[in-house]
Design a protein around this motif. Structure first.
Motif, mmCIF file in Angstrom:
data_model
loop_
_atom_site.group_PDB
_atom_site.id
_atom_site.type_symbol
_atom_site.label_atom_id
_atom_site.label_comp_id
_atom_site.label_asym_id
_atom_site.label_seq_id
_atom_site.Cartn_x
_atom_site.Cartn_y
_atom_site.Cartn_z
ATOM 1 N N ASP A 71 -46.560 13.231 6.328
ATOM 2 C CA ASP A 71 -46.413 14.656 6.616
ATOM 3 C C ASP A 71 -47.144 15.068 7.885
ATOM 4 O OD1 ASP A 71 -44.907 14.980 4.322
ATOM 5 O OD2 ASP A 71 -46.653 15.477 3.094
ATOM 6 N N LEU A 122 -44.688 15.506 13.833
ATOM 7 C CA LEU A 122 -43.742 16.525 14.261
ATOM 8 C C LEU A 122 -42.516 15.813 14.811
ATOM 9 C CD1 LEU A 122 -42.877 19.428 15.007
ATOM 10 C CD2 LEU A 122 -44.029 19.065 17.215
ATOM 11 N N TYR A 142 -36.271 25.701 12.631
ATOM 12 C CA TYR A 142 -37.607 25.164 12.397
ATOM 13 C C TYR A 142 -37.910 25.136 10.909
ATOM 14 C CZ TYR A 142 -42.624 24.662 12.152
ATOM 15 O OH TYR A 142 -43.873 24.206 11.833
ATOM 16 N N THR A 143 -38.377 23.988 10.450
ATOM 17 C CA THR A 143 -38.973 23.839 9.129
ATOM 18 C C THR A 143 -40.278 23.088 9.369
ATOM 19 O OG1 THR A 143 -37.791 21.767 8.734
ATOM 20 C CG2 THR A 143 -36.761 23.782 7.884
ATOM 21 N N PRO A 144 -41.255 23.213 8.487
ATOM 22 C CA PRO A 144 -42.524 22.510 8.732
ATOM 23 C C PRO A 144 -42.298 21.026 9.042
ATOM 24 C CG PRO A 144 -42.781 24.033 6.926
ATOM 25 C CD PRO A 144 -41.302 24.024 7.273
ATOM 26 N N GLY A 145 -42.776 20.622 10.207
ATOM 27 C CA GLY A 145 -42.662 19.234 10.628
ATOM 28 C C GLY A 145 -41.408 18.897 11.406
ATOM 29 N N THR A 146 -40.452 19.823 11.489
ATOM 30 C CA THR A 146 -39.195 19.542 12.185
ATOM 31 C C THR A 146 -38.759 20.734 13.025
ATOM 32 O OG1 THR A 146 -38.492 18.129 10.355
ATOM 33 C CG2 THR A 146 -36.799 18.819 11.889
#
Length: 113
Positions: free
Chosen positions: A39, A42, A64-68
């Motif tokens: 996790d 990026l 955008y989503t967390p990490g992507t």
């Protein structure tokens, strides 16, 4: 593919080889490890949008989503950008909080590393 974030601007620069890969597959992604574990990275991508049927979506946009982080390009816009004489794409995306995000996608044809 280089990612640059500065103030309210997101910029992607692609080498000639990456432009060719995007032309063939409609997708290009890179990842940066920011912390240990799965996790902690990026992933950023440039991809042809699945559906560019509405006039409002005939421009660059970001998902955008967390990490992507994905820059989505309508198919018709991607096709014109792949022409040899077209170097960059740009758009300004309005955000729900009243801010704007400027999006730039550029061919970095002078880059040879």
């Amino acid at each position: 593919m280089k990612l640059r974030l500065e103030d309210n601007t997101l910029r992607l620069r692609l080498t000639d080889e990456e432009v060719q890969q995007f032309a063939q597959t409609g997708h290009l992604a890179s990842a940066v490890p920011l912390a240990p574990g799965p996790d902690g990275r990026l992933t950023y991508a440039l991809q042809v949008a699945d559906d560019d049927s509405t006039a409002a979506e005939q421009t660059l946009r970001v998902a955008y989503t967390p990490g992507t982080l994905s820059v989505l390009v309508p198919a018709s816009l991607a096709q014109s950008w792949l022409a040899p004489d077209q170097i960059g794409l740009s758009a300004t995306m309005r955000l729900t909080d009243g801010n704007e995000l400027r999006i730039l996608v550029e061919k970095d044809l002078g880059c040879r590393h």
